[in-house]
Write a protein that holds these residues in place. Structure first.
Motif: not given
Length: 177
Positions: A68-75
């Motif tokens: 979730l953290e990776r997706f939120r920071s990138r998307l």
């Protein structure tokens, strides 16, 4: 980050099906740390650019925060999270956000396969071999991985099954084409 040759080829193959609005089932095999998550991210980005939504399944609640953290920071788009560790109110709020199209990406465990993602354009099943995708208690028994493949077929969208150690049935299906 720039993609490796195999990552770029995987993104291109899956995205070609997605852009054409065609179902396709893809097995993404790679060792832990090889970059499968980056492929997932790029494919979700492609879906979002086309105005479509994405469903990303993980086998365990414990894997959700990191992804979730990776997706939120990138998307940079609202993401709904669905798993059994949430309160009923939080789960309802995530479900409603997905249904209303506010959350264009849903990340969750096996029950998230039923999430009402608006304009579904991609399904990802991370660690597709994991037995946690099988619901065996209670009256409703199912395999979220198999349901994800069926949902992708019915929706006319690609599904990516990722794993370092794919299930034997997935390898067999690859051999059958």
């Amino acid at each position: 980050p720039s993609l490796s040759g195999w990552q770029a080829a995987a993104v291109a193959a899956v995205d070609a099906h997605a852009a054409a609005g065609r179902y396709g089932s893809f097995l993404l095999q790679g060792a832990t740390g090889s970059g499968k998550t980056e492929v997932y991210l790029r494919l979700v980005m492609c879906a979002l650019e086309r105005g479509a939504g994405a469903l990303v399944l993980v086998p365990e609640i414990g894997l959700t925060p990191q992804l979730l953290e990776r997706f939120r920071s990138r998307l940079g788009v609202p993401i709904a999270v669905l798993h059994s560790g949430l309160t009923d109110g939080a789960r309802l709020q995530a479900w409603r956000a997905a249904r209303a199209g506010i959350a264009r990406v849903v990340i969750g465990t096996r029950s998230a396969v039923f999430a009402p993602v608006q304009q579904l354009g991609l399904i990802v099943v991370d660690e597709e071999h994991d037995s946690s995708y099988k619901q065996q208690e209670g009256g409703c028994r199912y395999s979220a991985r198999d349901l994800a493949v069926r949902r992708a077929q019915q929706s006319g969208v690609p599904v990516v099954l990722g794993s370092a150690t794919p299930a034997l049935e997935s390898l067999h299906n690859v051999q059958l084409g």
